[in-house]
Enzyme design. Structure first.
Site, PDB file in Angstrom:
ATOM      1  N   HIS A  99       0.658  -1.318  -0.130  1.00 23.57           N
ATOM      2  CA  HIS A  99       0.019   0.022   0.064  1.00 23.57           C
ATOM      3  C   HIS A  99       0.952   1.242   0.015  1.00 23.57           C
ATOM      4  CE1 HIS A  99       0.583  -0.974   4.238  1.00 23.57           C
ATOM      5  NE2 HIS A  99       0.536   0.254   4.522  1.00 23.57           N
ATOM      6  N   HIS A 101       0.479   5.400   1.178  1.00 18.49           N
ATOM      7  CA  HIS A 101      -0.265   6.434   1.863  1.00 18.49           C
ATOM      8  C   HIS A 101       0.126   7.730   1.143  1.00 18.49           C
ATOM      9  CE1 HIS A 101       0.243   4.177   6.217  1.00 18.49           C
ATOM     10  NE2 HIS A 101       1.023   3.624   5.312  1.00 18.49           N
TER      11      HIS A 101
END
Ligand SMILES: [Zn+2]
Length: 134
Positions: A99, A101
């Site tokens: 992932h 941010h």
């Protein structure tokens, strides 16, 4: 991955405040937002980290980051963005489903998202000799 919280979000087995999704990626608000609009961008398929994620999926993730940045600029006036990522326990990765941010930034928001690190002890030439290809 049965015990992966981000896979659970993708499969709607776990709650999330989803901002946007498409066939390849899902973007949702962090459960502990560092700043206004702190958004996590994850692939819908499970890949642990940068060493594991296919290049095509990575392209979808970067495209999603740009879509969100453009949307946040238009929607709430975020005129900048920081994109942060950690791969591997050594890099302080905490959820082992790839992932990014995305931290939306605003003029004069007063935040400092740049890492505060001590600086390398080795010379740049030493690093190049050790790191370059070939
Ligand atoms: Zn997963």
């Amino acid at each position: 991955m049965p015990d992966c919280v981000f896979c659970a979000i993708v499969e709607r087995r776990a709650p999330a405040l989803i901002i946007h999704e498409n066939a390849n990626v899902v973007s949702f608000l962090s459960i502990r937002p560092y700043v206004y609009g702190h958004t996590l961008i994850a692939p819908k398929s499970h890949h642990a980290d940068l060493y594991d994620v296919p290049t095509a999926q990575l392209a979808h993730l970067i495209e999603e980051a740009r879509i969100l940045a453009l949307h946040y600029r238009k929607r709430v006036g975020a005129v900048g963005a920081n994109l942060l990522h950690a791969s591997g326990a050594a890099a302080q990765q905490s959820v082992f489903h790839f992932h990014f941010h995305l931290l939306p930034r605003f003029t004069d928001d007063g935040h400092d998202a740049w890492p505060h690190l001590p600086g390398a002890r080795e010379s740049r030439e030493e690093m190049q000799a050790a790191l370059r290809f070939g």
